[in-house]
Design a protein around this motif. Structure first.
Motif, short mmCIF file in Angstrom:
data_model
loop_
_atom_site.label_atom_id
_atom_site.label_comp_id
_atom_site.label_asym_id
_atom_site.label_seq_id
_atom_site.Cartn_x
_atom_site.Cartn_y
_atom_site.Cartn_z
N MET A 1 1.03 -1.08 0.03
CA MET A 1 -0.05 0.05 -0.03
C MET A 1 0.79 1.11 0.07
N SER A 2 0.55 2.12 -0.83
CA SER A 2 1.29 3.37 -0.95
C SER A 2 1.27 4.40 0.17
N VAL A 3 2.28 5.16 0.32
CA VAL A 3 2.38 6.15 1.62
C VAL A 3 1.20 7.04 1.39
N GLY A 4 0.81 7.46 0.09
CA GLY A 4 -0.28 8.32 0.00
C GLY A 4 -1.83 7.86 0.60
N ILE A 5 -1.95 6.73 0.19
CA ILE A 5 -3.16 5.91 0.65
C ILE A 5 -3.20 6.06 2.24
N LYS A 6 -2.07 5.47 2.82
CA LYS A 6 -1.90 5.47 4.08
C LYS A 6 -2.26 6.82 5.02
N LYS A 7 -1.71 8.04 4.39
CA LYS A 7 -1.98 9.42 4.89
C LYS A 7 -3.34 9.29 4.70
N TRP A 8 -4.22 9.21 3.63
CA TRP A 8 -5.46 9.37 3.58
C TRP A 8 -6.52 8.51 4.63
N ILE A 9 -5.90 7.38 4.92
CA ILE A 9 -6.79 6.61 5.98
C ILE A 9 -6.49 7.42 7.24
N ILE A 10 -5.26 7.96 7.34
CA ILE A 10 -5.35 8.70 8.68
C ILE A 10 -6.00 10.00 8.81
N VAL A 11 -6.30 10.64 7.53
CA VAL A 11 -6.92 11.85 7.27
C VAL A 11 -8.92 11.44 7.49
N LEU A 12 -8.95 10.34 6.91
CA LEU A 12 -10.47 9.70 7.02
C LEU A 12 -10.48 9.45 8.70
N PHE A 13 -9.70 9.01 9.44
CA PHE A 13 -9.71 8.63 10.80
C PHE A 13 -10.13 9.95 11.59
N VAL A 14 -9.42 10.93 11.22
CA VAL A 14 -9.43 12.00 12.19
C VAL A 14 -10.74 12.77 11.75
N ILE A 15 -11.25 12.87 10.63
CA ILE A 15 -12.48 13.62 10.04
C ILE A 15 -13.43 12.85 10.95
N GLN A 16 -13.63 11.44 10.55
CA GLN A 16 -14.94 10.95 11.13
C GLN A 16 -14.83 11.00 12.67
N LEU A 17 -13.56 10.89 13.21
CA LEU A 17 -13.65 10.88 14.74
C LEU A 17 -14.17 12.52 15.33
N ILE A 18 -13.70 13.27 14.55
CA ILE A 18 -13.98 14.88 14.93
C ILE A 18 -15.67 14.94 14.87
N ILE A 19 -16.17 14.36 13.79
CA ILE A 19 -17.67 14.41 13.70
C ILE A 19 -18.51 13.63 14.71
N LYS A 20 -17.71 12.42 14.95
CA LYS A 20 -18.49 11.49 16.17
C LYS A 20 -18.45 12.55 17.32
N LEU A 21 -17.27 12.96 17.72
CA LEU A 21 -17.24 13.74 19.03
C LEU A 21 -18.22 14.83 19.18
N ILE A 22 -18.31 15.43 18.08
CA ILE A 22 -19.31 16.80 17.92
C ILE A 22 -20.73 16.06 18.11
N LEU A 23 -21.00 14.94 17.66
CA LEU A 23 -22.51 14.48 17.56
C LEU A 23 -22.78 14.03 19.04
N SER A 24 -21.58 13.44 19.69
CA SER A 24 -21.71 13.07 21.02
C SER A 24 -22.15 14.09 22.24
N THR A 25 -21.97 15.04 21.76
CA THR A 25 -22.64 16.36 22.68
C THR A 25 -24.01 16.65 22.49
N SER A 26 -24.88 15.86 21.53
CA SER A 26 -26.22 15.97 21.39
C SER A 26 -26.98 15.79 22.70
#
Length: 324
Positions: A1-26
Motif C-alpha cells: 500500500m502506497s504512502v499516499g493511501i496510508k496518509k488518506w486513511i489517517i485523514v479519514l480517521f481524524v475527520i470521522q472521529l471529529i464528527i462523532k465527538l461533535i455528535l456525542s454532545t447532542s
C-alpha cells in the motif's frame, strides 16, 4: 500500500472521529443509553442486554464519557477496512472505507452509548480476519460479539456456513468448542429475545425489513439494487452478512419503533459499501462520492435526533398505510 493511501486513511480517521465527538454532545439521549449508563447504580443489577456495555458503565462517570469511548473505539474500523483481502476492496480501498465510516447512521450511532457501533466494529474485525484466513481468531471474535449483542450468534452461524462450504472440519470443531463456552450468554440472550417478542407491538410490517438496508444508504440507495445484481455472489461472507441480518430481524420481528429498524440492520452497510464500490468505476465513482457528500447533510438534523426521528417516523407510517 502506497504512502499516499496510508496518509488518506489517517485523514479519514481524524475527520470521522471529529464528527462523532461533535455528535456525542447532542442533548438527545435514548432510553437504552440511560439504562446502560445507570446500570452501575442499580442494586443487585443483573445484565439484561448489551452485557459488555452494561459492565463497562462502571468505567464511565457520565453518559458523555461513555459516548466518547464508543466514538473512539468504533473509529478504528478505518484501519481495518482498507486491508480486507478482496479484489473489489483492493481496487477501491478509500471509497469502500468512506462509504462505511461516513454513513450518517453509523456516525450517529457511533456517537451514542449503545451497542450498535461496538457490535459493528466486531463485525468488521470478523470480516477482516476471515479475509486473511485467520479462522481461529475469527471464530473467537464471533463468540465474543455475543457479549455485545445476541446477534453475535448470527456471526457464529455465518462462520459455520462458510467453514462448511470450505469443508474445514478442524475449524468447525474449534468454533463449536468456543461456542460451548458461551452457552450461558446464549440462553440468556435467547430468553430476552423471546420476552421482547412476546410483548412486541411492532409498528412496521414485515416487508419493511427488506427496504431498510436500502433506506440507511440515503441517496446512495439508487445504486444499491444495480450493485446487488452485479456484485452479489462475489464474496460469501459479505453476502451472508447482508442476507443474514435482514432475515434475522424479519424472523424475530421484535417490537419497537420505525427508528429501531435502522439500527437493527446496521451491519448491512458493510455489504452495501462492498457492492457499491464494486460498480464504482471512472465517472460513476465521482457520482457516488458526490452522493456520499450530500448524504452527510443528514448529520445536521441528526444532531438533535428527536425531532428528526419523529419526522421520519411520520413519513414511514403514512407510507406503510398507503402500501397496505
Amino acid at each position: 500500500m502506497s504512502v499516499g493511501i496510508k496518509k488518506w486513511i489517517i485523514v479519514l480517521f481524524v475527520i470521522q472521529l471529529i464528527i462523532k465527538l461533535i455528535l456525542s454532545t447532542s442533548p438527545y439521549f435514548s432510553f437504552d443509553e440511560r439504562e446502560y449508563i445507570e446500570f452501575k447504580n442499580k442494586t443487585n443489577a443483573v445484565p439484561e442486554r448489551g452485557f459488555l456495555l452494561e459492565f463497562l458503565s462502571y468505567l464511565f462517570p457520565s453518559l458523555l464519557t461513555g459516548r466518547i469511548f464508543v466514538a473512539i473505539f468504533s473509529s478504528f474500523v478505518v484501519f481495518l477496512l482498507p486491508f480486507v483481502k478482496d479484489s473489489i476492496v483492493s481496487k477501491n480501498k478509500l471509497l469502500f472505507t468512506s462509504l462505511i465510516v461516513f454513513n450518517p447512521l453509523f456516525l450517529k450511532l457511533s456517537s451514542m452509548y449503545l451497542t450498535d457501533a461496538i457490535f459493528f466494529t466486531f463485525v468488521v474485525i470478523f470480516v477482516y480476519l476471515k479475509s486473511k484466513k485467520m479462522e481461529n481468531k475469527a471464530s473467537l471474535i464471533s463468540c465474543i460479539s455475543i457479549l455485545i449483542r445476541f446477534e453475535g450468534l448470527l456471526l457464529v452461524l455465518i462462520n459455520f456456513i462458510d467453514l462448511a462450504f470450505k469443508k474445514d472440519k478442524k475449524n468447525i470443531l474449534i468454533q463449536f468448542i468456543l461456542l460451548i463456552c458461551f452457552i450461558p450468554v446464549i440462553f440468556k440472550g435467547f430468553e430476552l429475545y423471546l420476552r421482547a417478542h412476546s410483548r412486541a407491538t411492532p409498528e412496521a410490517p414485515y416487508l419493511y425489513y427488506l427496504i431498510t438496508p436500502f433506506m440507511i444508504q440515503g441517496l446512495l440507495f439508487v445504486f444499491l439494487l444495480y450493485a446487488l445484481i452485479k456484485r452479489f455472489g462475489k464474496n460469501r461472507i459479505i453476502d451472508l452478512i447482508f442476507v443474514g441480518f435482514i432475515f434475522f430481524y424479519l424472523v424475530f420481528h421484535i417490537g419497537g419503533t420505525f427508528a429501531d429498524r435502522f439500527r437493527y440492520v446496521l451491519p448491512t452497510i458493510l455489504s452495501s459499501a462492498y457492492y457499491i464500490s464494486g460498480i464504482a468505476q471512472r465517472k460513476l465513482k465521482s457520482i457516488v462520492v458526490i452522493f456520499l457528500i450530500l448524504d452527510l447533510l443528514l448529520l445536521i438534523p441528526l444532531y438533535d435526533y428527536r425531532p428528526f426521528r419523529e419526522y421520519v417516523k411520520g413519513i414511514l407510517y403514512n407510507l406503510t398505510k398507503i402500501l397496505h
